[in-house]
Design a protein around this motif. Structure first.
Motif, short mmCIF file in Angstrom:
data_model
loop_
_atom_site.label_atom_id
_atom_site.label_comp_id
_atom_site.label_asym_id
_atom_site.label_seq_id
_atom_site.Cartn_x
_atom_site.Cartn_y
_atom_site.Cartn_z
N ARG A 1 -25.68 -16.80 44.05
CA ARG A 1 -24.40 -16.70 43.34
C ARG A 1 -23.21 -16.76 44.29
N ILE B 1 -23.66 -24.97 46.11
CA ILE B 1 -24.17 -26.21 46.73
C ILE B 1 -23.88 -27.38 45.80
N PHE C 1 -24.80 -31.51 45.27
CA PHE C 1 -25.84 -32.45 45.69
C PHE C 1 -25.33 -33.89 45.69
N ASN D 1 -26.44 -34.03 39.81
CA ASN D 1 -27.33 -33.11 39.09
C ASN D 1 -26.63 -32.29 38.02
N LEU D 2 -25.69 -32.91 37.32
CA LEU D 2 -25.11 -32.22 36.16
C LEU D 2 -26.18 -32.11 35.08
N PHE D 3 -25.99 -31.17 34.16
CA PHE D 3 -26.94 -31.02 33.05
C PHE D 3 -26.53 -32.00 31.96
N LEU E 1 -21.89 -22.31 32.22
CA LEU E 1 -23.26 -21.80 32.05
C LEU E 1 -23.60 -20.68 33.04
N ALA E 2 -23.41 -20.96 34.33
CA ALA E 2 -23.82 -19.98 35.33
C ALA E 2 -22.96 -18.71 35.31
N ARG F 1 -18.27 -26.91 38.99
CA ARG F 1 -19.36 -26.05 38.50
C ARG F 1 -19.76 -25.04 39.57
N ALA F 2 -19.83 -25.51 40.82
CA ALA F 2 -20.18 -24.60 41.91
C ALA F 2 -19.05 -23.60 42.16
N MET G 1 -18.49 -20.18 40.18
CA MET G 1 -19.20 -18.95 40.56
C MET G 1 -18.44 -18.20 41.66
#
Lengths: 250, 266
Positions: free
Chosen positions: A82, A86, A88, A92-94, A105-106, A154-155, A158
């Motif tokens: 958390r 990272i 990539f 690597n999106l959903f 989401l996270a 997205r990263a 958090m």
């Protein structure tokens, strides 16, 4: 080595089967520093980043993040991750979630924050990186550059203390690289501590506090961007940069 | 113009084919007898209502089984995808289960459970043949459906799990929110395929004595020495399974179109 380092790596080893990928990595990254990892494909850059995020178990050595050893037995990997973002190469999106759902989401599940709070924060972050009109879009309808910016957001959602970027522009069309590098530049200006594996040498020269040249699983040489790109000491580093220059990538 | 010509050719060849087959059958030596026993319209009309009523039991068995199969098979598939040495016994159990129930003929499982379980005469154990028929179908079809789910789970790229775990999501959260939604979406067409098989196999419960469509047709047939009631039962099954099959085809085609559109985008 001071105890206030954001990231401290000592004697890190990692092999996949008989293939030794990391052969004793030592690295210290201070708060607000931007460390760029350069080197040929297969030199261990990605594996190093994945080890720091505990996506790959290490064989030997220690990784210490903000004073806490994360490679010790019984560490709560979810809690560690958390604090470490990272991004990539392949985004690597959903794919089954909208941009907003990807970003919230996270924070909702891992940080147990409310929907309203996380959505407000996500909209603000997306707005900051020019993605306000893509909030409800699905990843398949975004360009590669937009997808990668969403992955970065997205990263960031958090609120990590450390960001790891794994060749985040390597899968992009050339004309989309700049918009992603701009975002990273903005993060650096904001004082984000980052470790960046990259093939973009011009970018590394501009943004890095320090540049590390990885060769065959070890950090063969490290120094300031001026020193590394201006007068590299090791023959292997010179050779590598020579090849990059002749390929017009610097 | 090409399209219209294609339709015309298809129509013509179909008509020719049907005429040839029709002539061959109606000119066979036994045709007169077959027509009397299999294609008796008045017999069809008189047996149809009762068989249709019995067919409701097939539909009931189908719907109840399906709900349990979807849930139980998902559990099996998840067990089988658990990583690490700790979960070896659970993984092994799921593998043995799938191997066993895919290996034994459905009708045997139905006979063993349907005749065996009630014969135990343990108090609290249901004696209804329908109940044990449903249990058997759930056991057998869960083995197949769990393999379908597993194929779906395996088809989700490992980078999706890495992305979710890297954000601090637990293994369970990753499975629930990231892996399974993508996996299930991808296997809906093959799942529907198994539903079609299940709808047909509800007729096997009739072997235990439950009066479903096939059993009702057998009773009618035995009473009148007519095979027409079987035809009535077949019509009912086909009326359900053919729309399901077309719906499945449509879903597969839509899926392919979407993936191609995505491929062009990437």
């Amino acid at each position: 080595m001071s105890s206030t380092a954001a990231l401290e790596i000592e004697g890190l080893r990692k092999s996949f089967g008989k293939n030794l990928v990391l052969d004793g990595i030592d690295l210290s990254v201070g708060e607000h520093e931007v460390t760029c990892l350069i080197g040929a494909s297969g030199s261990g850059k990605s594996t190093l980043l994945r080890c720091v995020n505990l996506l790959e178990p290490v064989d030997a050595g220690r990784i210490v993040v903000a004073g806490e050893e994360i490679t010790r037995r019984g560490v709560d990997v979810n809690r560690v991750r958390r604090r470490i973002g990272i991004v990539f190469q392949a985004f690597n999106l959903f794919p089954h979630m909208s941009v907003l759902e990807n970003v919230t989401l996270a924070p909702r599940l891992a940080l147990r924050k409310g929907r309203g709070e996380t959505e407000e924060q996500a909209r603000a972050l997306l707005g900051r990186f020019g993605l306000s009109d893509k909030v409800e879009a699905y990843p398949d309808h975004l360009s590669g550059g937009q997808q990668q910016r969403v992955a970065i957001v997205r990263a960031l959602a958090m609120q990590p203390r450390l960001m790891l970027l794994d060749e985040v522009t390597s899968a992009l069309d050339p004309e989309l690289v700049a918009e992603v590098l701009d975002v990273i530049g903005e993060l650096a200006a904001g004082g984000m501590t980052m470790v960046i594996a990259t093939h973009e040498m011009g970018f590394a020269r501009d943004i890095a506090t320090r540049v590390c040249f990885l060769d065959d699983g070890v950090i063969l040489e490290q120094g300031s961007p001026e020193q590394m790109f201006g007068s590299p000491r090791e023959p292997r580093t010179q050779q590598f940069l020579q090849r990059i220059v002749s390929a017009h990538r610097l | 113009m090409e399209g219209r010509r294609g339709v015309a050719i298809a129509l013509l060849s179909t008509v020719v084919f049907l005429v040839v087959v029709g002539v061959a059958i109606t000119h066979s030596p036994g045709w007169h007898e077959i027509r009397r026993t299999f294609f008796d319209w008045s017999e069809f009309k008189s047996s149809f209502p009762e068989i249709a009523r019995a067919f409701l039991l097939n539909c009931k068995i189908f719907s109840i089984s399906e709900c349990f199969i979807l849930a139980f098979a998902l559990l099996l598939a998840v067990l089988r995808s658990l990583p690490g040495p700790v979960f070896f016994p659970l993984r092994a159990l799921a593998v043995v289960y799938a191997d066993f129930f895919r290996g034994v003929p459905t009708i045997l499982v139905i006979a063993l459970l349907g005749f065996g379980a009630p014969a135990l005469q343990v108090s609290g154990v249901p004696t209804s043949t329908t109940f044990w028929g449903i249990v058997s179908l759930v056991l057998v079809y869960s083995a197949y459906v769990s393999e379908v789910y597993r194929a779906g789970i395996d088809s989700v790229h490992p980078s999706q799990e890495a992305a979710a775990r890297s954000l601090g999501l637990t293994r369970g959260q990753t499975l629930r929110k990231v892996i399974l939604p993508q996996a299930v979406r991808r296997v809906i067409p093959p799942l529907l395929n198994d539903f079609i098989g299940l709808q047909k196999d509800t007729a096997l419960v009739g072997t235990l004595g439950a009066i479903e469509a096939f059993q009702q047709a057998s009773i009618d047939s035995a009473a009148t020495f007519h095979y027409t009631p079987y035809l009535a039962a077949a019509v009912l099954f086909v009326a359900i399974t053919i729309p399901l099959a077309r719906f499945t085809d449509w879903l597969i085609a839509r899926d392919r179109r979407r993936r191609q559109a995505q491929g062009m985008h990437a």
